[in-house]
Enzyme design. Structure first.
Site, PDB file in Angstrom:
ATOM      1  N   TYR A  18       3.538   7.678   0.117  1.00  0.00           N
ATOM      2  CA  TYR A  18       4.647   8.137  -0.359  1.00  0.00           C
ATOM      3  C   TYR A  18       5.501   6.990  -0.814  1.00  0.00           C
ATOM      4  O   TYR A  18       5.734   6.281   0.578  1.00  0.00           O
ATOM      5  CB  TYR A  18       5.717   9.177  -0.009  1.00  0.00           C
ATOM      6  N   GLY A  19       4.810   5.728  -1.934  1.00  0.00           N
ATOM      7  CA  GLY A  19       5.713   4.505  -1.951  1.00  0.00           C
ATOM      8  C   GLY A  19       4.739   4.137  -2.233  1.00  0.00           C
ATOM      9  O   GLY A  19       3.298   4.160  -1.982  1.00  0.00           O
TER      10      GLY A  19
END
Length: 144
Positions: A18-19
């Site tokens: 996530y990123g």
């Protein structure tokens, strides 16, 4: 995040992917727990991983499993253990028993991970998984 915790939101879910690898949800969690170390024991932390970060494909091999969990733990800098490690998708090429044995013996038994969670899986996968590991949570595959 502090306000959410104070309002009773204690189940936090993040992901290794996530990123970017250098700035993902684990980095934010590390910074939070650095500032508020007493909050670490108040949070149930479920982290998704198990993807090859270069190909973005599931990697449930022993090596891929170790790489993912070790990376997640490294990014948390010892401030918080993974209460749940959750494979983002099932790796159809990996032997589920072998994957879960690595998690159990090398991480759960050593207190680095609390348990195994599943993400976006069908009922058949859940039935197979419980034969090889204690599954503590599950996000089911939902398709309208």
């Amino acid at each position: 995040m502090r306000e959410a915790l104070q309002q009773g939101a204690v189940f936090w879910n993040g992901g290794e992917f996530y990123g970017t690898p250098e700035y993902n949800s684990l980095v934010l969690l590390d910074r939070y727990f650095e500032k508020y170390p007493d909050d670490a024991d108040k949070v149930i932390l479920s982290i998704k991983g198990g993807l090859n970060t270069e190909t973005h494909r599931p990697d449930g091999s022993p090596e891929g499993t170790r790489r993912s969990i070790d990376n997640c733990l490294r990014q948390l800098n010892g401030r918080k253990k993974l209460d749940m490690f959750e494979f983002a998708r099932r790796d159809q090429k990996a032997d589920m028993k072998e994957t879960f044995t690595v998690i159990q013996k090398e991480y759960i038994d050593k207190g680095k991970v609390g348990g195994v969670s599943l993400s976006e899986v069908r009922a058949e996968t859940i039935h197979e998984a419980v034969k090889h590991a204690k599954i503590v949570a599950c996000e089911v595959e939902l398709s309208l």
